[in-house]
Each structure stands twice: as C-alpha cells, then as structure tokens.
Design a protein around this motif. Structure first.
Motif, PDB file in Angstrom:
ATOM      1  N   ILE A   5     100.951 115.879  64.061  1.00 22.39           N
ATOM      2  CA  ILE A   5     100.393 114.684  63.272  1.00 22.39           C
ATOM      3  C   ILE A   5     101.000 115.058  61.924  1.00 22.39           C
ATOM      4  O   ILE A   5     100.802 116.072  61.385  1.00 22.39           O
ATOM      5  N   ASP A   6     101.289 114.016  61.206  1.00 21.12           N
ATOM      6  CA  ASP A   6     101.794 114.186  59.835  1.00 21.12           C
ATOM      7  C   ASP A   6     100.621 114.818  58.708  1.00 21.12           C
ATOM      8  O   ASP A   6      99.523 114.805  59.337  1.00 21.12           O
ATOM      9  N   ASP A 129     109.576 105.998  59.722  1.00 20.34           N
ATOM     10  CA  ASP A 129     108.466 106.352  59.628  1.00 20.34           C
ATOM     11  C   ASP A 129     107.845 106.414  61.297  1.00 20.34           C
ATOM     12  O   ASP A 129     107.283 107.754  61.524  1.00 20.34           O
ATOM     13  N   GLN A 130     108.445 105.878  62.129  1.00 16.97           N
ATOM     14  CA  GLN A 130     108.105 106.206  63.602  1.00 16.97           C
ATOM     15  C   GLN A 130     108.847 107.213  64.123  1.00 16.97           C
ATOM     16  O   GLN A 130     108.110 108.132  64.848  1.00 16.97           O
ATOM     17  N   GLN A 133     106.661 110.226  62.520  1.00 14.37           N
ATOM     18  CA  GLN A 133     105.359 110.429  63.072  1.00 14.37           C
ATOM     19  C   GLN A 133     105.190 110.851  64.607  1.00 14.37           C
ATOM     20  O   GLN A 133     104.229 111.630  64.876  1.00 14.37           O
TER      21      GLN A 133
END
Length: 514
Positions: A5-6, A129-130, A133
């Motif tokens: 996770i980020d 972003d996807q 992530q």
C-alpha cells in the motif's frame, strides 16, 4: 510477489541481488523518503537494470516531482538534455556515474504516462495512480515495479499507440508488422506472471469499453488483432492526445527526418553534432598526454565506449597518424609515393646542415615543410571543432594535444629551426607554422591527464618504436608542459593496472562534468 500500500514503511530486503552502489543508494533514498514510484516497463529484465546495463524506466507520483528531483541531485545524478527531436512531455533524463564499476547509469524519470508513435509520443494517459497503487515490491531486486497484469496491458497499449499510418497500411494490405524477439519474450513472461482475473480487474479500472480490448490482449500477438486493438485504444484515449492530427503528422515527420539525418551526418562530415544527450550546463574538453605506450589510445577508447552509450561524445586525435590525415595531406603522401621511388632503409642517420634541413635536396625538404604545415592546419581545425563541440554541451575526448612550448616533438611545432633559415621560402613557412601553433594558448582543455611512467616501462609495451633516450626526453617534456589557469592538470601513474587508471580518470571526468 507482494502488493504494498502507498506510504508503507521502507521494506527490508533479505539476500538482495547485487546491484550497482549508486542504484542501491537511489532505491534506499526512495524508500526512506516514502517516494511513490515503480519501475513500470521491461521488468522481465530487471537484473540488467540493477547492474546498469539497461535504463531505469521509473514512474513517479507527479505530486512528488520536486522531492524526486532533489533526491536525484543529492545522489549526484545530473540532468541531461536529449536532442530536441527526442524530448517528450513529462519525461526527463538523469545520468549518474557508479565509481566502483565505472558504469554510467541512466534514469528515465516519467512523471506522466507519455507514449505513442516513435519520434512523437503523442498520447498522455491518465491512470498513473492506478499503476502506482498496485505496484509490487520485488524483494530479490529490492525495487518496486508495476504489477505484471498492468504491465501486460501497458505493453499492448504501447505497441498499439506506436503504430503509424504507414504501419497500419502495411498490416491491412500485406499482413505485415515486425515483432522483436525481445518483445515476444517479454509478452510470454508477463502472461506467465499475471492471471486473467488480474488483467480483467485492472483493465476495468482504466477503460470504459474494456471487453473487446480484453479479448484482443488475451488472444495473443496476431498482426491484425494489433490493428484492431490500435483502433480501440485510440478511440478510448482520443481525449488524451497532445497534438491535433495535422500537427502530429508533420511533427512526427520532421522529428524522424532530423533524428535519422543527425544520426548519420557526424560520421559523414566528421563534425560535432548532437544526436543523443548533452550537458545543458556546458560541455567538457578532456585531453590525454603521454609518450607512445603510456596507454592514451586504450584509455580514450574505453572512455568513448563508456560515455557515448548515453551522451554525445566527440573524439579528436591530435597526432600525425595516416588514418586521421586531411585530404590535402593524403594527396601529398600519394604524390610522394608516385614520384619518389621506394628506397631501402640503410639504417644510416641523415646528415643535416646548420639550418636543420636534411641533406636530401630542396624537394625533399620542401615536402617535409609542406607536410608540417598541413599537420599544423589540421590541429588548428581540430581545435576549432573541439570548441564547437564544447559549446554544444558535448564531452570532447582528445588523444594528444598540440602545444607551443616544446619544439620538434610532443605535438609541438616542427619547423621552429627554420625561423632563421637563409632560405626565404623555408623561413616564411616556419613563421606561418608558428602562427598556427600560437592559437593553442587560447584553447586549453578543461581537464588534462598526463599519463606518466618510467621510460623502461613504456618502452617494454611498444619495444623498438622509439629509442629509450628519445622516450625519456618525451616523458620529461610532458612533465614540464604548462597550461592555462582554467585547465586542471592531473598526473597519473601509467604503470598502474589499466583498471585503476580508468577508475581514476572516470571519477575525475565526472567530478568536472558538473
């Protein structure tokens, strides 16, 4: 594989793969500073990237751009500028040097997903972003990379958006397109590491009409399937174009013509021309001095091989070798061979008169004078090209360098003894040569390496080429040479192992190439 996770804490790496120290430091800094990144393509070949043998293509969170650029600078990565026709939106080139290995490391820093046709890259997709992530941490290599399912989708998207009108025409009419073995190998690796469910889930999150695209991706690498995929992907991302159709066409043609032309002209014209990357802060001129056998040619050849993989390098040989002779000197040499019959070497030393001319007649001495003037003119031309290349931001590597302090050898004037000759013609030629060499003072290199070793060591490397007393005189002369205040002179023990000499030279060049 493990999806992180980020903003998760920096991972601990058990038994990491050996990697270059500069890459190890770079990745550690990213993890410690919670930089959101991933190596987003060609992950099947990560081992080569960790060893600096291929580029690092890293996608970053655009909101962290300033932080990323600061870290790159702190780790001695320097921004270089590609040829104008090879620059693309939100992609930057950073070059680092790994001292222990002597390798140049290239980081392609992507702050957006810019892709498309060669020489243009006319699309900018919007699902960074996807990708970030869903990134995966590879504990073996100690790096985050894109999920194989996402990378498989990106592989197809990249190939589909690369297709130009001419490529679509060939596919439609002749069922013709080309796939490299490298591309097929990458495709097979990704298929083996991604499930269909993962591909479906990720594709659903980035496109609206996902089902026909999914079928084409899972089907394989059929040529006409790629044609259909290209139409679907372009339709899906029609609002993500960076250029209008007309602008895209002309920009791509212009860029392609310029890149192809500039790639060939330097060799054809023997002129400095930018075709890869330059230092926007200014070029660097480096010269190597030393007697024959000190390793100048070997060192300069290694430097060219190291740096020209990523940077624009211009090489100059300031010696008198036949391979670097101007057309005028080549013609003069051929004329001599045609006119003067071959003579057997007697081993006798030619006598000279008080003026320094060999007692072989007027024509023989005239030939030597003309040849010396042509050599001096070549040096002057090369000095001008050296400055041109530096102004372009190139790295200029000079094997030897002319000087005006030692007469008769070590690339100095050859006709100095004729300045007071009783022969008016020879006296005029000597003065003309002196004027040519006078310009050397204003063209000193930025960095000068004197490769110095005992004459016995040098003579052993090239036995019989030059007598020991002459070698000793050359080495002593090189030690005494002085250059302008803006030139940094570094003396290196040329008797050291070549690897040690190269390490020192590369480290000093990188320090000077700020």
């Amino acid at each position: 594989m493990e999806t992180l996770i980020d903003k998760s804490p920096a991972p601990e790496i058990a038994e990491p793969l050996h990697k270059l120290s500069i890459i190890e430091a770079l990745l550690s800094a990213f993890h410690e500073q919670n930089i959101l990144y991933c190596h987003w393509k060609s992950n099947e070949n990560l081992s080569a990237s960790m060893l600096g043998d291929t580029d690092l293509d890293i996608l970053f969170d655009t909101s962290q751009k300033d932080k990323v650029l600061f870290l790159l600078k702190e780790l001695d990565f320097r921004k270089f500028s590609s040829l104008d026709q090879k620059q693309y939106k939100d992609i930057e080139d950073y070059i680092g040097f790994d001292s222990p290995s002597g390798k140049v490391v290239h980081v392609h820093a992507h702050f957006r997903l810019t892709m498309g046709e060669n020489y243009l890259k006319g699309y900018q997709l919007t699902f960074e972003d996807q990708i970030l992530q869903t990134r995966v941490f590879n504990s073996f290599h100690g790096i985050y990379h894109s999920h194989p399912a996402f990378e498989l989708i990106l592989l197809y998207f990249r190939e589909a958006l690369k297709l130009r009108t001419r490529d679509l025409f060939l596919i439609y009419l002749f069922n013709k397109t080309s796939y490299t073995g490298r591309l097929l190998q990458e495709y097979k690796w990704l298929k083996a590491n991604a499930t269909q469910a993962q591909v479906v889930a990720m594709l659903q999150g980035i496109v609206s009409n996902y089902y026909p695209i999914l079928n084409l991706i899972l089907h394989g690498t059929n040529r006409k399937d790629l044609f259909q995929l290209s139409r679907l992907v372009r339709a899906e991302f029609r609002n993500n174009k960076l250029y209008s159709p007309v602008s895209a066409l002309f920009s791509r043609w212009y860029r392609e013509v310029m890149v192809r032309t500039l790639g060939k002209l330097p060799k054809l014209l023997d002129r400095p021309m930018v075709s890869r990357r330059i230092n926007p802060r200014g070029g660097l001129t480096v010269a190597f001095l030393g007697a024959d056998g000190s390793g100048k040619s070997t060192v300069t050849a290694n430097l060219r091989k190291t740096f020209q993989q990523k940077l624009d390098v211009y090489s100059i040989y300031f010696g008198r070798g036949d391979g670097t002779a101007s057309w005028a000197r080549t013609v003069l040499s051929k004329l001599k061979k045609a006119v003067v019959p071959a003579r057997k070497k007697t081993g006798k030393v030619q006598k000279t008169d008080p003026a320094g001319l060999q007692k072989e007649g007027f024509l023989a001495n005239l030939y030597r004078c003309v040849e010396a003037l042509l050599v001096a003119q070549e040096k002057k031309t090369n000095l001008r090209r050296m400055q041109e290349a530096k102004q372009m931001g190139m790295l200029v590597i000079c094997d030897r360098f002319p000087q005006n302090q030692i007469k008769g050898f070590n690339d100095g004037p050859l006709l100095h003894h004729l300045v007071t000759s009783g022969n008016l013609l020879f006296r005029a030629m000597a003065r003309y040569e002196a004027n040519l060499y006078a310009s050397v003072k204003s063209h000193s290199p930025d960095l000068i390496f004197k490769l110095i070793a005992d004459a016995q060591v040098v003579e052993a490397r090239k036995p019989g080429d030059v007598s020991l007393p002459k070698l000793e005189a050359k080495i002593a002369g090189i030690k005494e040479l002085r250059f302008g205040k803006n030139s940094q002179v570094i003396t290196i023990d040329a008797a050291q192992p070549l690897s040690q000499v190269l390490t020192t030279v590369k480290q000093e060049i990188w320090k000077a190439y700020a």
